[in-house]
Design a protein around this motif. Sequence first.
Motif: not given
Length: 373
Positions: A74-77, A137-142, A148-152, A208-211
């Motif tokens: 789901k991440v917008r790279y 997942l916690w970050n996504d639900l919240a 930002a989560a992907a980078v961190l 995820g990136f390839a998808t």
Amino acid sequence: MTAEPTPTAAPVAARLSFLDRLLAVWILLAMGLGLGLGRLVPGLGDALAKVSVTGVSLPIALGLLVMMYPVLAKVRYDRLDSVTRDRRLLVPSLAVNWLLGPAVMFALAWIFLPDLPEYRTGLIIVGLARCIAMVVLWNDLAGGDREAAAVLVALNSAFQVLAFSALGWFYLRVLPGWLGLEQTTLDISVWEIARSVLLFLGIPLVAGFATRRIGEKAKGRAWYETELIPRIGPFALYGLLFTIVVLFALQGDAITSRPLDVARIALPLLVYFALVWAGSMALGKAAGLDHPRATTLAFTAAGNNFELAIAVAIATFGATSGQALAGVVGPLIEVPVLIGLVHVALAARRYFPGSEPVRAPAAAAEEKGSAHV
């Protein structure tokens, strides 16, 4: 035209899907099922542990990969550059994760477990293993910032490879020596840590990136967001529940046979999660971050990489050691606490003026034709 008012916690909760609204219940049921299976089925834990990857049971590894893949898909790279330029987020995150977090866990371990060196060492190891898996997942639900989560998480992974062994040496041997406390040796190679990072972050990140790249190129972003993501999104929660069942089945006997020990290990963990999450959320607000990025800062700081902590404890001290038990109690406390903090984070939107309404991932997945948050 008047501006739409910022939603309160009640309407946010009302938009949650049935799965999301009762997620805490499903998690508790999964924990109970795993503990029950571990106690009632002789040899189940041994059977699950026989095949392992980087010291982690293969079923747990598969569950984590299934859990992380949909979120990283789901991440917008193409938006990551906006995160890497945000020093208000990156500097506090690195400071909390690699300076404050381990120091807080070290202090709590010695305060609460001065007479139990094995459990104390296990907790310190948990504090050194910064989260790179379930936090997405916690970050996504919240309603956190997914990019930002992907980078961190990527930054935590790099620092984990470079700093874990050095911090283990400092907090288990050097600092106790300076303070006149009991010293412990932790023998873990950089390559063992790198393998864990490559497995639990590298594989789902590449997938995820390839998808996204292939999906958007083949059928466009609108199709990807409104058709494909809603189909694969729920598998993150399925993977989470499966992982919890297997994890607690592996250690069900150890946990249920030593309830007082588990309680003593749990107390400093509860204090740790509350202090670090709330402190990071407040730090994010003070630094001027919006709600999504403050939420991401809080969850990436409070979560821990229990897969690595358990693997290190088992490899160094043995599967039946007190250090390994402390590692297992980590997710026993972390999972329900952080899912509770998901709801706290959603309610905290009212304290961040100008925050846009957020929809929970599973709720958005049920509405085809609308963009998936």
